[in-house]
Design a protein around this motif. Sequence first.
Motif, PDB file in Angstrom:
ATOM      1  N   UNK A   1       2.512 -23.913 -10.331  1.00  0.00           N
ATOM      2  CA  UNK A   1       1.142 -23.387 -10.603  1.00  0.00           C
ATOM      3  C   UNK A   1       1.030 -22.023 -11.197  1.00  0.00           C
ATOM      4  N   UNK A   2       1.995 -21.063 -10.559  1.00  0.00           N
ATOM      5  CA  UNK A   2       2.273 -19.463 -10.778  1.00  0.00           C
ATOM      6  C   UNK A   2       2.602 -19.603 -12.222  1.00  0.00           C
ATOM      7  N   UNK A   3       3.554 -20.478 -12.606  1.00  0.00           N
ATOM      8  CA  UNK A   3       3.921 -20.337 -13.858  1.00  0.00           C
ATOM      9  C   UNK A   3       3.121 -20.681 -14.931  1.00  0.00           C
ATOM     10  N   UNK A   4       2.267 -21.874 -14.711  1.00  0.00           N
ATOM     11  CA  UNK A   4       1.299 -22.381 -15.860  1.00  0.00           C
ATOM     12  C   UNK A   4       0.144 -21.017 -15.774  1.00  0.00           C
ATOM     13  N   UNK A   5      -0.210 -20.628 -14.685  1.00  0.00           N
ATOM     14  CA  UNK A   5      -1.256 -19.619 -14.785  1.00  0.00           C
ATOM     15  C   UNK A   5      -0.773 -18.260 -15.495  1.00  0.00           C
ATOM     16  N   UNK A   6       0.378 -17.963 -15.326  1.00  0.00           N
ATOM     17  CA  UNK A   6       1.016 -16.604 -15.900  1.00  0.00           C
ATOM     18  C   UNK A   6       1.095 -17.039 -17.420  1.00  0.00           C
ATOM     19  N   UNK A   7       1.358 -18.001 -18.001  1.00  0.00           N
ATOM     20  CA  UNK A   7       1.489 -18.314 -19.225  1.00  0.00           C
ATOM     21  C   UNK A   7       0.490 -18.286 -19.924  1.00  0.00           C
ATOM     22  N   UNK A   8      -0.799 -18.949 -19.289  1.00  0.00           N
ATOM     23  CA  UNK A   8      -1.998 -18.796 -20.061  1.00  0.00           C
ATOM     24  C   UNK A   8      -2.527 -17.450 -20.001  1.00  0.00           C
ATOM     25  N   UNK A   9      -2.505 -16.824 -18.706  1.00  0.00           N
ATOM     26  CA  UNK A   9      -3.474 -15.592 -18.801  1.00  0.00           C
ATOM     27  C   UNK A   9      -2.496 -14.439 -19.155  1.00  0.00           C
ATOM     28  N   UNK A  10      -1.452 -14.248 -19.157  1.00  0.00           N
ATOM     29  CA  UNK A  10      -0.546 -13.201 -19.507  1.00  0.00           C
ATOM     30  C   UNK A  10      -0.700 -13.331 -21.142  1.00  0.00           C
ATOM     31  N   UNK A  11      -0.560 -14.520 -21.851  1.00  0.00           N
ATOM     32  CA  UNK A  11      -0.560 -14.566 -23.381  1.00  0.00           C
ATOM     33  C   UNK A  11      -1.813 -14.239 -23.821  1.00  0.00           C
ATOM     34  N   UNK A  12      -3.066 -14.562 -23.171  1.00  0.00           N
ATOM     35  CA  UNK A  12      -4.342 -14.073 -23.490  1.00  0.00           C
ATOM     36  C   UNK A  12      -4.494 -12.676 -23.474  1.00  0.00           C
ATOM     37  N   UNK A  13      -3.992 -12.097 -22.217  1.00  0.00           N
ATOM     38  CA  UNK A  13      -4.041 -10.604 -22.064  1.00  0.00           C
ATOM     39  C   UNK A  13      -3.335  -9.954 -23.112  1.00  0.00           C
ATOM     40  N   UNK A  14      -2.108 -10.176 -23.259  1.00  0.00           N
ATOM     41  CA  UNK A  14      -1.097  -9.696 -24.277  1.00  0.00           C
ATOM     42  C   UNK A  14      -1.689  -9.933 -25.546  1.00  0.00           C
ATOM     43  N   UNK A  15      -2.286 -10.879 -26.163  1.00  0.00           N
ATOM     44  CA  UNK A  15      -2.780 -10.900 -27.339  1.00  0.00           C
ATOM     45  C   UNK A  15      -4.080 -10.048 -27.457  1.00  0.00           C
ATOM     46  N   UNK A  16      -4.863 -10.005 -26.458  1.00  0.00           N
ATOM     47  CA  UNK A  16      -5.836  -8.873 -26.648  1.00  0.00           C
ATOM     48  C   UNK A  16      -5.347  -7.658 -26.802  1.00  0.00           C
ATOM     49  N   UNK A  17      -4.471  -6.979 -25.918  1.00  0.00           N
ATOM     50  CA  UNK A  17      -3.822  -5.798 -25.848  1.00  0.00           C
ATOM     51  C   UNK A  17      -3.217  -5.462 -27.520  1.00  0.00           C
ATOM     52  N   UNK A  18      -2.505  -6.616 -27.882  1.00  0.00           N
ATOM     53  CA  UNK A  18      -1.927  -6.176 -29.200  1.00  0.00           C
ATOM     54  C   UNK A  18      -2.815  -6.250 -30.444  1.00  0.00           C
ATOM     55  N   UNK A  19      -3.960  -7.178 -30.385  1.00  0.00           N
ATOM     56  CA  UNK A  19      -4.596  -7.390 -31.897  1.00  0.00           C
ATOM     57  C   UNK A  19      -6.127  -6.865 -31.505  1.00  0.00           C
ATOM     58  N   UNK A  20      -6.518  -6.625 -30.542  1.00  0.00           N
ATOM     59  CA  UNK A  20      -7.900  -6.100 -30.628  1.00  0.00           C
ATOM     60  C   UNK A  20      -7.956  -4.384 -30.206  1.00  0.00           C
ATOM     61  N   UNK A  21      -9.071  -3.831 -30.664  1.00  0.00           N
ATOM     62  CA  UNK A  21      -9.234  -2.481 -30.475  1.00  0.00           C
ATOM     63  C   UNK A  21     -10.567  -2.624 -29.602  1.00  0.00           C
ATOM     64  N   UNK A  22     -10.285  -1.969 -28.461  1.00  0.00           N
ATOM     65  CA  UNK A  22     -11.619  -1.758 -27.552  1.00  0.00           C
ATOM     66  C   UNK A  22     -11.409  -0.458 -26.709  1.00  0.00           C
ATOM     67  N   UNK A  23     -12.673  -0.087 -25.978  1.00  0.00           N
ATOM     68  CA  UNK A  23     -12.566   1.222 -25.468  1.00  0.00           C
ATOM     69  C   UNK A  23     -11.873   1.093 -24.080  1.00  0.00           C
ATOM     70  N   UNK A  24     -11.064   2.097 -23.831  1.00  0.00           N
ATOM     71  CA  UNK A  24     -10.093   2.153 -22.896  1.00  0.00           C
ATOM     72  C   UNK A  24      -8.812   1.563 -22.801  1.00  0.00           C
ATOM     73  N   UNK A  25      -8.500   0.784 -23.997  1.00  0.00           N
ATOM     74  CA  UNK A  25      -7.585   0.326 -24.151  1.00  0.00           C
ATOM     75  C   UNK A  25      -6.072   0.612 -23.584  1.00  0.00           C
ATOM     76  N   UNK A  26      -5.907   2.092 -24.031  1.00  0.00           N
ATOM     77  CA  UNK A  26      -4.655   2.484 -23.631  1.00  0.00           C
ATOM     78  C   UNK A  26      -4.742   2.859 -22.413  1.00  0.00           C
ATOM     79  N   UNK A  27      -5.740   3.140 -21.642  1.00  0.00           N
ATOM     80  CA  UNK A  27      -5.762   3.422 -20.243  1.00  0.00           C
ATOM     81  C   UNK A  27      -5.636   2.017 -19.372  1.00  0.00           C
ATOM     82  N   UNK A  28      -6.174   1.002 -19.776  1.00  0.00           N
ATOM     83  CA  UNK A  28      -6.061  -0.167 -19.183  1.00  0.00           C
ATOM     84  C   UNK A  28      -4.584  -0.665 -19.339  1.00  0.00           C
ATOM     85  N   UNK A  29      -3.768  -0.330 -20.478  1.00  0.00           N
ATOM     86  CA  UNK A  29      -2.546  -0.974 -20.448  1.00  0.00           C
ATOM     87  C   UNK A  29      -1.572   0.087 -19.582  1.00  0.00           C
TER      88      UNK A  29
END
Length: 280
Positions: A84-112
């Motif tokens: 369960x830990x592995x499946x959740x990490x693969x899903x959520x970390x890939x979504x978060x990493x995709x957002x940080x890599x592709x999108x531009x949004x406010x406080x992006x640098x601070x959140x990262x």
Amino acid sequence: MASAERHSRVRSAWPARLLVAAGAVLLVAPLYFTFVLATHGRTEIFDNPPPLWFGDAAGSNLRLLEERLPFWRNLGMSLYVASMTTVLNLLLCSLAGYAFAIYEFRFKGTLFAIVLGSMMLPAFMHMIPSFMVMDALGWIDEPRALYVPAAASALGIFLMRQYIGSAIPPDLIDAARIDGCGELRIFWSIVLPLLMPALGTLGLITFIASWNNFVAPLVVMRSAENYTLPLALRSMQAPNNTEWGALMIGSAIAMLPLLVAYFFSARRLVAGLTSGAVRG
């Protein structure tokens, strides 16, 4: 001349090869002796010199282990929590990493920066707050108290962000948007298949970390039936009268899922760790 240079290079490589061989022996020896000692009784384990080959006490050690622990339930609990830990990490970390890599949004640098900063905090700092939260939710002695807090790791988000930034061309995302793909469709159908090397790396790292986790089950688990394997095996140890043969065969069985996972993921692990550097 070329032959002499080749022989010179071969001779100069021998010290490095011997060093690698010595390191391999040091790494493999504990694993080998774990399986050897698992087949010997408690008295034979402490012989001097110790046994170097397999014995015939594996069956009795296993029966003793099953008498002392609900071992197979503990094994199933470890598999469930780690999966369960592995499946959740693969899903959520890939979504978060995709957002940080592709999108531009406010406080992006601070959140990262906060994500990276959380990697520097020692695990014991959040033991008490985690217990208080789990207790308030009524999750004490339940497996979700182990895999929900570990559902998205800072290391996983960082790894996904770096891999997506180096391996996924922005033009590919723009072309999919022009063709009318929605954002979730782009991620699921285009980006996710390209992340397999990084997902394999993250999956293996997460599974091993969750499988070997000792502190979190120690804090939130109460009943022996819900112990994961590290905590269950540790509960067998006592100042005296520890059944070391049973403990060793339990440890040997606990290693098997990790060895199988590594055997099937080793090549993908290396590809995921080196792919970003090669592309960069």
